[in-house]
Design a protein around this motif. Structure first.
Motif, PDB file in Angstrom:
ATOM      1  N   LYS A 171       0.820  -1.213   0.000  1.00  0.00           N
ATOM      2  CA  LYS A 171       0.000   0.000   0.000  1.00  0.00           C
ATOM      3  C   LYS A 171       0.852   1.259   0.000  1.00  0.00           C
ATOM      4  N   TYR A 172       2.153   1.098   0.293  1.00  0.00           N
ATOM      5  CA  TYR A 172       3.022   2.256   0.488  1.00  0.00           C
ATOM      6  C   TYR A 172       4.211   2.205  -0.476  1.00  0.00           C
ATOM      7  N   ARG A 173       4.998   3.270  -0.476  1.00  0.00           N
ATOM      8  CA  ARG A 173       6.102   3.405  -1.432  1.00  0.00           C
ATOM      9  C   ARG A 173       7.365   2.716  -0.895  1.00  0.00           C
ATOM     10  N   VAL A 174       7.314   1.401  -0.784  1.00  0.00           N
ATOM     11  CA  VAL A 174       8.446   0.657  -0.235  1.00  0.00           C
ATOM     12  C   VAL A 174       9.542   0.540  -1.291  1.00  0.00           C
ATOM     13  N   ALA A 175      10.678   1.145  -1.000  1.00  0.00           N
ATOM     14  CA  ALA A 175      11.817   1.067  -1.917  1.00  0.00           C
ATOM     15  C   ALA A 175      12.535  -0.267  -1.801  1.00  0.00           C
ATOM     16  N   VAL A 176      12.644  -0.779  -0.560  1.00  0.00           N
ATOM     17  CA  VAL A 176      13.343  -2.041  -0.346  1.00  0.00           C
ATOM     18  C   VAL A 176      12.968  -2.582   1.030  1.00  0.00           C
ATOM     19  N   HIS A 177      12.944  -3.908   1.131  1.00  0.00           N
ATOM     20  CA  HIS A 177      12.778  -4.589   2.422  1.00  0.00           C
ATOM     21  C   HIS A 177      14.124  -5.208   2.780  1.00  0.00           C
ATOM     22  N   LEU A 178      14.596  -4.958   4.000  1.00  0.00           N
ATOM     23  CA  LEU A 178      15.886  -5.463   4.453  1.00  0.00           C
ATOM     24  C   LEU A 178      15.669  -6.561   5.483  1.00  0.00           C
ATOM     25  N   CYS A 179      16.347  -7.682   5.301  1.00  0.00           N
ATOM     26  CA  CYS A 179      16.235  -8.789   6.248  1.00  0.00           C
ATOM     27  C   CYS A 179      17.591  -9.439   6.423  1.00  0.00           C
TER      28      CYS A 179
END
Length: 221
Positions: A171-179
């Motif tokens: 739903k949002y402007r996620v540039a990257v997910h870090l894990c």
């Protein structure tokens, strides 16, 4: 290494520290902290599995090392803190103030939440209260790019409710997910979201390290 520009935003990510009092990882963590303090990074994210068994003694040892960082730092637990905790995860919150965080940097929102598991040997799981908090938090920043942080990858193999998590983030402007979690550096996709697994502090080859992420405009390296 080459740098995008003097104006690039730089984030250091530590994942899978696995510090025990007196072990090699504890020594390497102190060396890495000295290195980070001499860098031009803007902030530091510690992305879970700080310890091996989440014991009070281990948490105190890693906290002593991390307290040496002279830059803003944001910390979440990993499965080794959650499922092996002596205090039902209370000691982690006592020491760091929370098991989730949100901050803003150069017009971006960086937000991290805990991921369990909340029973030994169970799957990773995002609690409904954390999903609600995340949605309410990001709804206040709809115009900003988001860097999402969690210890686990957003995949069905790792989180039992990964689809809820992905649907919310989408739903949002996620540039990257870090894990972290898998002790490798790898680009993957969580649904349509770009995601990065980050290397462990100790990669079992005699060296130590962390991930330096540079963001310059629409470029991320």
């Amino acid at each position: 290494m080459a740098i995008f520009s003097a104006n690039a935003t730089r984030i250091i990510v530590f994942a899978d520290l696995h510090v025990l009092p007196g072990n090699e990882c504890e020594k390497n963590m102190h060396l890495a902290v000295d290195e980070v303090n001499q860098s031009d990074a803007d902030l530091v994210v510690i992305n879970g599995d700080l310890t091996n068994e989440g014991s009070d003694e281990e948490l105190q040892a890693v906290k002593a090392a991390l307290d040496g960082i002279k830059k803003p730092q944001y910390v979440i637990p990993g499965n080794h803190e959650d499922q092996w905790s002596q205090s039902a995860c209370k000691r982690f919150v006592d020491m760091w103030g929370s098991d989730r965080f949100v901050t803003e940097l150069d017009g971006m929102v960086i937000v991290g939440i805990n991921c369990g598991p909340y029973m030994k040997a169970a799957d990773g799981h995002i609690k409904q209260e954390d999903l609600t908090w995340l949605d309410e938090t990001l709804s206040k920043h709809k115009d900003k790019r988001v860097i999402s942080v969690n210890h686990y990858p957003i995949t069905y193999e790792d989180l039992d409710n990964y689809d809820q998590y992905i649907n919310l983030l989408s739903k949002y402007r996620v540039a990257v997910h870090l894990c972290g979690h898998h002790h490798i550096f790898k680009h993957y996709k969580g649904g349509e979201i770009d995601a990065l697994m980050n290397r462990a502090l100790d990669m079992k080859n005699g060296d130590y390290g962390y991930t330096l992420i540079e963001i310059d405009g629409d470029k991320l390296r």
